[in-house]
Enzyme design. Structure first.
Site, mmCIF file in Angstrom:
data_model
loop_
_atom_site.group_PDB
_atom_site.id
_atom_site.type_symbol
_atom_site.label_atom_id
_atom_site.label_comp_id
_atom_site.label_asym_id
_atom_site.label_seq_id
_atom_site.Cartn_x
_atom_site.Cartn_y
_atom_site.Cartn_z
ATOM 1 N N GLU A 34 43.336 38.949 33.332
ATOM 2 C CA GLU A 34 42.736 37.742 32.775
ATOM 3 C C GLU A 34 42.482 38.057 31.302
ATOM 4 O O GLU A 34 41.834 39.054 30.994
ATOM 5 C CB GLU A 34 41.419 37.463 33.509
ATOM 6 C CG GLU A 34 40.825 36.144 33.136
ATOM 7 C CD GLU A 34 39.547 35.844 33.908
ATOM 8 O OE1 GLU A 34 38.799 34.992 33.437
ATOM 9 O OE2 GLU A 34 39.299 36.467 34.965
ATOM 10 N N ARG A 258 39.133 49.922 43.557
ATOM 11 C CA ARG A 258 38.950 50.010 42.134
ATOM 12 C C ARG A 258 38.722 51.451 41.709
ATOM 13 O O ARG A 258 38.076 52.195 42.442
ATOM 14 C CB ARG A 258 37.644 49.292 41.796
ATOM 15 C CG ARG A 258 37.773 48.120 40.992
ATOM 16 C CD ARG A 258 36.506 47.310 41.008
ATOM 17 N NE ARG A 258 36.962 45.954 40.898
ATOM 18 C CZ ARG A 258 37.294 45.383 39.736
ATOM 19 N NH1 ARG A 258 37.101 45.975 38.595
ATOM 20 N NH2 ARG A 258 37.772 44.165 39.718
ATOM 21 N N LYS A 268 34.544 44.220 32.242
ATOM 22 C CA LYS A 268 34.753 43.635 30.921
ATOM 23 C C LYS A 268 33.493 42.940 30.417
ATOM 24 O O LYS A 268 33.204 42.952 29.226
ATOM 25 C CB LYS A 268 35.914 42.641 30.979
ATOM 26 C CG LYS A 268 37.267 43.328 30.888
ATOM 27 C CD LYS A 268 38.411 42.344 30.911
ATOM 28 C CE LYS A 268 38.676 41.831 32.301
ATOM 29 N NZ LYS A 268 39.951 41.131 32.460
HETATM 30 P P1 ATP Z 1 36.725 43.480 35.216
HETATM 31 O O1 ATP Z 1 35.785 43.341 36.365
HETATM 32 O O2 ATP Z 1 36.668 44.803 34.550
HETATM 33 O O3 ATP Z 1 36.633 42.361 34.268
HETATM 34 P P2 ATP Z 1 38.937 42.292 36.485
HETATM 35 O O4 ATP Z 1 39.425 42.705 37.805
HETATM 36 O O5 ATP Z 1 38.198 41.018 36.390
HETATM 37 O O6 ATP Z 1 38.150 43.486 35.859
HETATM 38 P P3 ATP Z 1 41.465 41.434 35.559
HETATM 39 O O7 ATP Z 1 41.921 41.154 34.187
HETATM 40 O O8 ATP Z 1 41.322 40.326 36.505
HETATM 41 O O9 ATP Z 1 40.103 42.222 35.444
HETATM 42 O O10 ATP Z 1 42.335 42.593 36.210
HETATM 43 C C1 ATP Z 1 43.717 42.716 36.106
HETATM 44 C C2 ATP Z 1 44.188 43.678 37.146
HETATM 45 O O11 ATP Z 1 43.598 44.959 36.955
HETATM 46 C C3 ATP Z 1 43.794 43.228 38.541
HETATM 47 O O12 ATP Z 1 44.903 43.356 39.382
HETATM 48 C C4 ATP Z 1 42.693 44.160 38.931
HETATM 49 O O13 ATP Z 1 42.696 44.354 40.293
HETATM 50 C C5 ATP Z 1 43.022 45.426 38.146
HETATM 51 N N1 ATP Z 1 41.806 46.184 37.859
HETATM 52 C C6 ATP Z 1 40.730 45.775 37.162
HETATM 53 N N2 ATP Z 1 39.773 46.726 37.140
HETATM 54 C C7 ATP Z 1 40.244 47.774 37.834
HETATM 55 C C8 ATP Z 1 39.733 49.066 38.194
HETATM 56 N N3 ATP Z 1 38.513 49.456 37.801
HETATM 57 N N4 ATP Z 1 40.520 49.878 38.927
HETATM 58 C C9 ATP Z 1 41.741 49.492 39.306
HETATM 59 N N5 ATP Z 1 42.277 48.308 39.010
HETATM 60 C C10 ATP Z 1 41.552 47.442 38.297
HETATM 61 MG MG MG Z 2 39.298 39.207 37.178
#
Ligand code: ATP
Ligand code: MG
Length: 555
Positions: A34, A258, A268
């Protein structure tokens, strides 16, 4: 003996699918960020996983910006995400935006309405929540649940045409208000948001929810293995429900845990707070766990890939020791970084029996781990800068550095014998005095002496001045996100130390932004972005050994 690592659970699934000839043995993954922030190390491992699987199985991996929420997304983030993926060493086969599918998703929604599987609800968010029930009690049907297909079609179109205000109506899937999985109790598919979108502008005022966008986007792209993090496990039945009812390409979702890292935060939203509230100097501050921050700090891309590989994938949430990432960084830099000399906390050393006005040029090997790294010339003279901590007037027994009567080797030069020091009125050492042994010259040593200590130095006459930034953990506790109080209560106030008068070898002044090197005995460093021709600035990437772990043991 086979060196092959055993397969992780996703590789096992993929190999079974290939063997069964599913989708013609095709493997197609995607990385779906995102664009609402910069990528962090957790994302980096997800990138290594998705692109890595595609690479391993001769498949493809798409980059898809999951930009269905107009409120938080910005073009700046899109750019940074692209840069970071490329820098990590991967290339996407296609670049897509979920917002490209708004038209298609709208059609899908209409299809479901026509099948009697979706309805427009006038209930407010609070009313919907109240009708949801709980894990122990079933929900109640909305009074709008039985609207006719015609009415639903008309209302949904009017929603799209901007006839209603935010929150006035929603589109919901008609599943089962008593379903044991609460996510299947008539989940929202669309909400009204009169907001500008970074790509579609003001064209849309209804936006699909994650659950109605993600699986459909996977399906449109014919993604075979859609890998996401564990918190989506309960969404999987819904993911499958939409795909099945629409009869579209059957993408499948798989979850893994994660990756979290000690002494930092990874969401984020939290990282944004650190940036906005000035706890760090931007997203690419070298203390940040972002890809851009760690790159600026000097972490090589190969170390991220190695780290991701080493931790593997798990099905249960875990927290990985940041020391492991640092280990991967050190391992890589040990092989690639040239050794140079820099004195971080200088005190003058005078070689009393060395002829005044004389300079010698010594040749030093750049990297003992890499015979192709060549060598360089280091000027030597009567006065040198050495580390203050390498001299002690009264030293304990095992101090093998400079103390009156003791001998050390000056790296790549001579053996010197310490005679004493000169102090100022306040008792601070301002000069260390030594005599040298001309016959002990490095590479041509006939002195027959062996000494226990070797120290680094820089010639006073030839030294250049630099700034050095030393970094420590950004947080004082292992898991700030789950520690007591607000995560920001645990910020380490001493996470950055700036040394403004560091002496470096003249050769080093030529280094350019991003160049990495080892300051002998002091760690791995790189030239920071803020460097200018007048003032060269180095970041300490990582220490040579895990000083932190040792420190912890002492306490
Ligand atoms: P955050 O909570 O840090 O904002 P998010 O999952 O909302 O993370 P996205 O941009 O939606 O962030 O994530 C893009 C991809 O990265 C998704 O497939 C997500 O599963 C993966 N991802 C995000 N954070 C992690 C993590 N800590 N470990 C492994 N994969 C991750
Ligand atoms: Mg997300």
């Amino acid at each position: 003996m086979s060196e092959e690592k055993s397969l992780n659970f996703l590789e096992e699934i993929i190999e079974e699918d290939i063997a069964a000839g599913l989708h013609g043995g095709r493997v197609h993954t995607r990385f779906p960020p995102e664009p609402n922030g910069y990528l962090h190390i957790g994302h980096a491992t997800s990138i290594c996983l998705n692109f890595g699987l595609a690479r391993k199985y001769n498949g493809k991996c798409n980059l898809r910006f999951d930009d269905t929420n107009p409120t938080t997304e910005e073009t700046e983030y899109v750019e940074s995400i692209r840069n970071d993926i490329k820098w990590l060493g991967f290339e996407w086969d296609n670049e897509f935006y979920a917002s490209d599918y708004f038209e298609k998703l709208y059609e899908f929604a209409v299809t479901l309405i026509k099948k009697g599987l979706a309805y427009v609800d006038d209930s407010t968010a609070d009313e919907i929540a109240a009708m949801k029930g709980s894990t122990t009690a079933p929900g109640t049907n909305s009074p709008y649940r039985d609207r006719s297909i015609e009415e639903n079609l008309r209302l949904f179109e009017e929603m799209k045409d901007g006839k209603y205000k935010d929150g006035e109506k929603t589109l919901r899937a008609k599943i089962d208000m008593a379903h044991p999985n609460l996510l299947l109790r008539d989940p929202l598919m669309y909400r009204i948001k009169h907001e500008h979108h970074h790509r579609t502008g003001d064209k849309w005022c209804i936006y699909p929810m994650y659950d109605f966008a993600h699986g459909q986007s996977d399906s449109i792209e014919e993604i075979t293995h859609s890998i996401c993090t564990l918190e989506f496990i309960h969404h999987r039945p819904l993911y499958n429900w939409f795909i099945e009812k629409l009869g579209i390409f059957p993408s499948k979702q798989y979850e893994f845990a994660r990756r979290n890292l000690t002494y930092t935060v990874m969401s984020k939203r939290k990282l944004l707070q650190l940036v906005n509230e000035g706890h760090v100097n931007g997203w690419d501050d070298p203390r940040m766990p972002t890809v851009s921050g760690m790159r600026r700090r000097g972490y090589p891309a190969a170390a991220f890939r190695r780290f991701s590989d080493t931790i593997g994938i798990a099905k249960r949430e875990n927290i990985v020791d940041i020391g492991l990432l640092e280990f991967c960084v050190r391992e890589h830099l040990n092989k690639t970084a040239n050794r140079v000399m820099a004195v971080l906390d200088p005190v003058k050393l005078v070689i009393t029996n060395y002829p005044e006005g004389t300079t010698e040029n010594f040749t030093a090997e750049n990297n003992p781990e890499d015979e192709n790294a060549g060598s360089r010339v280091i000027p030597f003279g009567r006065e040198l800068w050495i580390e203050r901590e390498d001299f002690m007037e009264e030293a304990p027994k095992k101090f093998f550095r400079l103390t009156p009567g003791n001998m050390v080797r000056l790296k790549s030069a001579y053996i010197v014998k310490c005679e004493g020091c000169v102090k100022d009125d306040a008792g601070n050492v301002i000069e260390v005095h030594c005599s040298y042994l001309p016959e002990s010259k490095s590479g041509n040593d006939t002195s027959g002496l062996t000494v226990k200590g070797t120290i680094h130095w820089v010639s006073v006459e030839h030294a250049r001045t630099a700034e050095v930034r030393l970094y420590d953990r950004l947080f004082k506790v292992e898991d700030p996100a789950n520690a007591e109080g607000d995560f920001k209560d645990h910020i380490n106030p001493d996470s950055m130390q700036v040394l403004s008068k560091v002496y470096i070898e003249p050769e080093l002044a030529k280094a350019g932004v991003g160049d990495t090197m080892q300051f002998m005995r002091k760690g791995y460093f790189c030239v920071d972005l803020d460097s200018t021709a007048e003032r060269i600035i180095f970041n300490r990437t990582v220490t040579l050994k895990d000083a932190w772990a040792k420190e912890q043991k002492k306490n």
